[in-house]
Write a protein that holds these residues in place. Structure first.
Motif, PDB file in Angstrom:
ATOM      1  N   ALA A 388       0.834  -1.207   0.000  1.00  0.00           N
ATOM      2  CA  ALA A 388       0.000   0.000   0.000  1.00  0.00           C
ATOM      3  C   ALA A 388       0.870   1.259   0.000  1.00  0.00           C
ATOM      4  O   ALA A 388       0.580   2.230  -0.705  1.00  0.00           O
ATOM      5  N   GLN A 389       1.923   1.239   0.793  1.00  0.00           N
ATOM      6  CA  GLN A 389       2.821   2.397   0.832  1.00  0.00           C
ATOM      7  C   GLN A 389       3.446   2.657  -0.529  1.00  0.00           C
ATOM      8  O   GLN A 389       3.555   3.792  -0.992  1.00  0.00           O
ATOM      9  N   LEU A 390       3.911   1.588  -1.174  1.00  0.00           N
ATOM     10  CA  LEU A 390       4.544   1.734  -2.483  1.00  0.00           C
ATOM     11  C   LEU A 390       3.524   2.151  -3.535  1.00  0.00           C
ATOM     12  O   LEU A 390       3.806   2.977  -4.410  1.00  0.00           O
ATOM     13  N   ASP A 391       2.332   1.583  -3.411  1.00  0.00           N
ATOM     14  CA  ASP A 391       1.325   1.765  -4.440  1.00  0.00           C
ATOM     15  C   ASP A 391       0.798   3.192  -4.473  1.00  0.00           C
ATOM     16  O   ASP A 391       0.491   3.743  -5.537  1.00  0.00           O
ATOM     17  N   LYS A 392       0.701   3.797  -3.304  1.00  0.00           N
ATOM     18  CA  LYS A 392       0.139   5.150  -3.263  1.00  0.00           C
ATOM     19  C   LYS A 392       1.195   6.211  -3.554  1.00  0.00           C
ATOM     20  O   LYS A 392       0.883   7.395  -3.667  1.00  0.00           O
ATOM     21  N   ASP A 393       2.443   5.787  -3.669  1.00  0.00           N
ATOM     22  CA  ASP A 393       3.542   6.720  -3.886  1.00  0.00           C
ATOM     23  C   ASP A 393       3.880   6.764  -5.374  1.00  0.00           C
ATOM     24  O   ASP A 393       4.235   5.737  -5.959  1.00  0.00           O
ATOM     25  N   PRO A 394       3.762   7.921  -5.998  1.00  0.00           N
ATOM     26  CA  PRO A 394       3.964   7.986  -7.460  1.00  0.00           C
ATOM     27  C   PRO A 394       5.396   7.644  -7.898  1.00  0.00           C
ATOM     28  O   PRO A 394       5.626   7.405  -9.071  1.00  0.00           O
ATOM     29  N   ARG A 395       6.334   7.598  -6.948  1.00  0.00           N
ATOM     30  CA  ARG A 395       7.706   7.240  -7.338  1.00  0.00           C
ATOM     31  C   ARG A 395       7.851   5.765  -7.700  1.00  0.00           C
ATOM     32  O   ARG A 395       8.841   5.364  -8.298  1.00  0.00           O
ATOM     33  N   PHE A 396       6.864   4.948  -7.242  1.00  0.00           N
ATOM     34  CA  PHE A 396       7.025   3.494  -7.401  1.00  0.00           C
ATOM     35  C   PHE A 396       5.881   2.859  -8.177  1.00  0.00           C
ATOM     36  O   PHE A 396       4.777   3.406  -8.217  1.00  0.00           O
ATOM     37  N   GLU A 397       6.166   1.731  -8.724  1.00  0.00           N
ATOM     38  CA  GLU A 397       5.137   0.933  -9.387  1.00  0.00           C
ATOM     39  C   GLU A 397       5.196  -0.491  -8.851  1.00  0.00           C
ATOM     40  O   GLU A 397       6.275  -1.085  -8.774  1.00  0.00           O
ATOM     41  N   ILE A 398       4.033  -1.014  -8.521  1.00  0.00           N
ATOM     42  CA  ILE A 398       3.938  -2.425  -8.160  1.00  0.00           C
ATOM     43  C   ILE A 398       3.938  -3.228  -9.470  1.00  0.00           C
ATOM     44  O   ILE A 398       3.155  -2.909 -10.375  1.00  0.00           O
ATOM     45  N   VAL A 399       4.777  -4.245  -9.568  1.00  0.00           N
ATOM     46  CA  VAL A 399       4.867  -4.943 -10.857  1.00  0.00           C
ATOM     47  C   VAL A 399       4.108  -6.264 -10.879  1.00  0.00           C
ATOM     48  O   VAL A 399       3.944  -6.864 -11.945  1.00  0.00           O
ATOM     49  N   VAL A 407       6.678  -8.761  -2.138  1.00  0.00           N
ATOM     50  CA  VAL A 407       6.286  -7.495  -2.749  1.00  0.00           C
ATOM     51  C   VAL A 407       7.242  -7.222  -3.908  1.00  0.00           C
ATOM     52  O   VAL A 407       8.467  -7.211  -3.720  1.00  0.00           O
ATOM     53  N   CYS A 408       6.669  -6.999  -5.095  1.00  0.00           N
ATOM     54  CA  CYS A 408       7.479  -6.793  -6.292  1.00  0.00           C
ATOM     55  C   CYS A 408       7.211  -5.378  -6.809  1.00  0.00           C
ATOM     56  O   CYS A 408       6.079  -5.073  -7.183  1.00  0.00           O
ATOM     57  N   PHE A 409       8.252  -4.572  -6.849  1.00  0.00           N
ATOM     58  CA  PHE A 409       8.029  -3.190  -7.302  1.00  0.00           C
ATOM     59  C   PHE A 409       9.251  -2.683  -8.055  1.00  0.00           C
ATOM     60  O   PHE A 409      10.319  -3.291  -8.041  1.00  0.00           O
ATOM     61  N   ARG A 410       9.055  -1.565  -8.716  1.00  0.00           N
ATOM     62  CA  ARG A 410      10.166  -0.911  -9.396  1.00  0.00           C
ATOM     63  C   ARG A 410       9.999   0.600  -9.281  1.00  0.00           C
ATOM     64  O   ARG A 410       8.956   1.092  -8.858  1.00  0.00           O
ATOM     65  N   HIS A 411      11.045   1.274  -9.666  1.00  0.00           N
ATOM     66  CA  HIS A 411      10.983   2.731  -9.679  1.00  0.00           C
ATOM     67  C   HIS A 411      10.203   3.170 -10.913  1.00  0.00           C
ATOM     68  O   HIS A 411      10.441   2.659 -12.006  1.00  0.00           O
ATOM     69  N   ALA A 412       9.288   4.098 -10.692  1.00  0.00           N
ATOM     70  CA  ALA A 412       8.439   4.533 -11.803  1.00  0.00           C
ATOM     71  C   ALA A 412       9.236   5.254 -12.881  1.00  0.00           C
ATOM     72  O   ALA A 412       8.813   5.319 -14.044  1.00  0.00           O
ATOM     73  N   ALA A 413      10.393   5.761 -12.515  1.00  0.00           N
ATOM     74  CA  ALA A 413      11.190   6.509 -13.493  1.00  0.00           C
ATOM     75  C   ALA A 413      11.934   5.589 -14.463  1.00  0.00           C
ATOM     76  O   ALA A 413      12.646   6.078 -15.341  1.00  0.00           O
ATOM     77  N   GLY A 414      11.807   4.281 -14.260  1.00  0.00           N
ATOM     78  CA  GLY A 414      12.374   3.385 -15.261  1.00  0.00           C
ATOM     79  C   GLY A 414      13.543   2.555 -14.776  1.00  0.00           C
ATOM     80  O   GLY A 414      13.887   2.525 -13.596  1.00  0.00           O
ATOM     81  N   GLU A 415      14.134   1.898 -15.759  1.00  0.00           N
ATOM     82  CA  GLU A 415      15.154   0.884 -15.496  1.00  0.00           C
ATOM     83  C   GLU A 415      16.355   1.438 -14.721  1.00  0.00           C
ATOM     84  O   GLU A 415      16.807   0.840 -13.738  1.00  0.00           O
ATOM     85  N   GLU A 416      16.860   2.581 -15.150  1.00  0.00           N
ATOM     86  CA  GLU A 416      18.063   3.111 -14.501  1.00  0.00           C
ATOM     87  C   GLU A 416      17.780   3.492 -13.056  1.00  0.00           C
ATOM     88  O   GLU A 416      18.591   3.248 -12.165  1.00  0.00           O
ATOM     89  N   ALA A 417      16.630   4.085 -12.840  1.00  0.00           N
ATOM     90  CA  ALA A 417      16.277   4.489 -11.477  1.00  0.00           C
ATOM     91  C   ALA A 417      16.100   3.264 -10.580  1.00  0.00           C
ATOM     92  O   ALA A 417      16.487   3.262  -9.401  1.00  0.00           O
ATOM     93  N   THR A 418      15.518   2.219 -11.146  1.00  0.00           N
ATOM     94  CA  THR A 418      15.347   0.990 -10.368  1.00  0.00           C
ATOM     95  C   THR A 418      16.710   0.408 -10.013  1.00  0.00           C
ATOM     96  O   THR A 418      16.962   0.016  -8.860  1.00  0.00           O
ATOM     97  N   LYS A 419      17.601   0.364 -11.000  1.00  0.00           N
ATOM     98  CA  LYS A 419      18.936  -0.188 -10.731  1.00  0.00           C
ATOM     99  C   LYS A 419      19.695   0.666  -9.727  1.00  0.00           C
ATOM    100  O   LYS A 419      20.464   0.144  -8.906  1.00  0.00           O
TER     101      LYS A 419
END
Lengths: 469, 469
Positions: A388-399, A407-419
């Motif tokens: 829920a914390q990740l989901d409501k935060d626009p910085r993250f995406e639940i995958v 819990v599986c998530f990534r950075h919404a800004a894309g691959e580089e931000a996730t890495k």
């Protein structure tokens, strides 16, 4: 050589060192939170502290135990750390450690009923307990049958065994071994592919998954039909309840119906998520399980029982035993010949077996079913909270859906931000998370379920994620 | 759920119960001689003392540990009893028990180097020690290569793995899987036949043995040539150093030469007798070992290390890894990608692995090589003494050479007299011997090698045999 000449440690010394080691383990578990979760070595560092040759003379046990701190500890990744969120849990517990210790002290062999009946009968009883605890078909109990459970080392072994039995059945029925086909989802555990390769299948189909990473039943049907049209022989399919990548749940009932329609052996891999089936509210994920031919789950993952402890159930034990039984003269005995007993050597590839059920018996009794259920429910709750914390935060995406405690998530800004986030978390000594990849995209897996993890550790992980972005 | 709410036994309780259990094990080992070696139950007796359902509420650990005496003990066959002369030894030791306990306390996972480097590097180091201790080819050391060793659960697993690798190599080279042939002697362990069946071989040849129950090299050659003439593909052969029935030694060098000539994978099964190779004077039995492709032996049999602990060496680890490696995204990491480290998951069927090398490390250091050698020499001596007593007595016949510490004899008056002696010995609570059959004739196997056995126990067994006839 007389008793005095036997080169063994005296039992008084054993008591002393044993007490010391118990205390060392208690101290380790009691202070583990102050250690970095990850190991602190480079390749070869541990080896460099070990002499090139075995010692000619005996070394004092105190010195050997001292090397647990000096040599071993820097090279340990602490899977029991409360900040362990990597892979899946390998949850140990005080009760399980005592069970493993008792088993080592007894050091009996359970290859046949007669070589230590308690090893076989405790195992059967405890696995029958689990049939009820997990809402599995009553006919899988050994005491009522025709199914039954056996402990194996790992789910890989269980899956491999299921593949072998299906192959032997098929070739006994006259099918060409080179044309046999096994199926799993594209998200199935690597043990499916490895097991099929090991068991000699030429054809392994990894079926497309849907948006939740669950196997597509229509795609499975299309693959089976195409293989039949190509004069191949579909004989085995695996449904995952909780894939390793994202804990996706394949459509067990649909796969089961399809398996019945086409005469496939239906194996269920619930290695991680099987433990959650002790919760009635989670059992809809295994609806249709009564049509499965085999099922594996690992108490050594999430049920507080030290590795190794993987359960393998078959719906019809006669098929398993028929495929694997070989009876040399030195293993013949009246109890086996009577047919009244179980000889577990015929239920898997290895012959010898230690008293592995003891720790599982200790765990189930020491906790009790009610405590185990509330324990698993907390992990599920904490996973939902983090989601829920990740989901409501626009910085993250639940995958992927948080179905269990992953819990599986990534950075919404894309691959580089996730890495970059992966790299920052890797620098944090208090937590361990591992990245993975799905659809060519990196994501972060947060697996909640280590024995000593509390809600505050999950919250602290969130704080780290929050401040790292 | 907060720390106080976690359902685990407190660490103080763990200390208390752990100390108690260590003392219980010391008491057990210290008084084991007063127990009957064999179990005291009928089928179902143990199970009848276990409830049908798992308890809902937690049970006190003291009660659970109490059930070791109440429920478990009557159903244990005491493999650690000094009167244990059955099958082969499953020799535990105080040092090994401590090693298993330490491993359970750490509860790390060694599937990859990176998931706990100490698990991998201690294992490699200790198996390299054994290469030297046992006079095996230096190129089998991981640190120099190209070979290497890995711990498996049992020799059955090692043999199965060797069969799988040979099959995958053969089919990769374009051979028809249905035409592959594996060979062992008619006295080879059942794991050869079971492993070959499991691995999908259609053709398994059990080759005739000579008067010492060793494989006949000419018969092997004839079988290989006949199979080639029949357009089959011989690809795998096993030499036993110490067969299970009578500890016969196959002609390793001849089989090795033949394997090279025909391109077969040559596997050596020294599951029991490998331990004797720590004695330079016994190494002539493995002459030619440098031409083997793989070798298995079990420290859990005769090297004082709790089950499970089976060593599997390959002469060329690239072949093993090439056959078994599968790399899913969730197991990728920089250490593995660098090629600098060993990931043991690629060396066997299972993925997960506990810290099994710890107990072997503890044993080799706690005893030291010199003590281990004198310990094994005493067993060999006692076996020769018993053999001499039987051999000079006209009531008995030795049925196979006493090559290691297994004595095989029968009653000279024939089958019925031998079976009567078996029955009388079975009534003796202080010893356990198991009969076997060779050439359709019953004989008695006396396997000397249990940890706590002294010369006086072997002499007492002789007295029982003497007075029973």
């Amino acid at each position: 050589m007389s008793a005095a000449d036997l080169p063994h440690m005296s039992l008084d010394e054993f008591r002393k060192h044993g007490h010391d080691l118990i205390d060392w383990i208690a101290d380790y578990l009691g202070t583990i939170e102050s250690r970095p979760v990850d190991h602190q070595v480079q390749p070869g560092d541990v080896r460099a502290m070990i002499p090139d040759r075995a010692p000619a003379a005996a070394e004092p046990m105190s010195e050997i135990l001292g090397d647990l701190d000096r040599v071993v500890m820097p090279g340990m990744t602490h899977w029991q750390h409360p900040g362990w969120f990597g892979y899946f849990p390998a949850s140990s517990s005080p009760a399980a450690i005592l069970g493993e210790l008792a088993s080592a002290g007894l050091a009996g062999q359970g290859m046949l009923w007669s070589t230590s009946p308690a090893i076989t009968e405790v195992e059967s009883a405890v696995l029958d307990w689990l049939v009820e605890l997990m809402g599995l078909p009553p006919s899988w109990r050994v005491d009522t049958g025709p199914g039954g459970g056996v402990l194996q080392m790992s789910a890989s072994d269980s899956t491999h065994t299921a593949l072998v039995v299906a192959r032997i059945q098929a070739t006994n029925a006259g099918l060409d071994a080179s044309k046999l086909v096994a199926y799993g989802s594209a998200q199935a555990h690597s043990s499916i592919e490895k097991g099929a390769r090991t068991a000699g299948y030429n054809h392994i189909r990894l079926i497309d998954v849907d948006d939740t990473f669950a196997m597509s039943a229509p795609a499975l049907r299309a693959a089976v039909e195409a293989d039949i049209a190509a004069e191949l022989h579909p004989i085995w399919v695996c449904s995952a309840i909780g894939t390793t990548g994202t804990t996706a749940v394949d459509p067990v009932a649909e796969v089961g119906a399809l398996a019945q329609e086409f005469g496939l052996w239906h194996h269920i891999d619930a290695a991680y998520a099987g433990t959650a089936m002790i919760l009635p509210e989670m059992r809809h994920f295994q609806a249709g399980v009564e049509f499965a031919d085999s099922y594996t789950f690992n108490p050594h993952k999430w049920m507080l029982t030290n590795f190794d402890c993987s359960v393998f159930w078959v719906a019809d034990r006669a098929k398993l035993i028929g495929a694997l039984s070989i009876l040399p003269p030195y293993l013949r005995n009246t109890a086996s010949a009577s047919g009244e007993v179980i000889d577990y050597r015929d239920w898997h590839v290895p012959l010898g077996r230690r008293f592995r059920a003891l720790k599982l018996w200790f765990v189930l009794r020491s906790y009790g079913a009610d405590n185990l259920r509330s324990y698993i429910r907390s992990h599920l709750d904490w996973a939902q909270e983090l989601t829920a914390q990740l989901d409501k935060d626009p910085r993250f995406e639940i995958v992927a859906p948080t179905t269990f405690a992953l819990v599986c998530f990534r950075h919404a800004a894309g691959e580089e931000a996730t890495k970059a986030l992966v790299a920052k978390l890797a620098e944090e000594p208090s937590v361990y998370v591992a990245p993975s990849v799905v659809n060519d995209t990196t994501f972060i897996r947060v697996s909640i379920g280590s024995t000593w993890t509390e809600r505050r550790h999950v919250q602290a992980l969130w704080d780290l994620i929050d401040s790292a972005c």
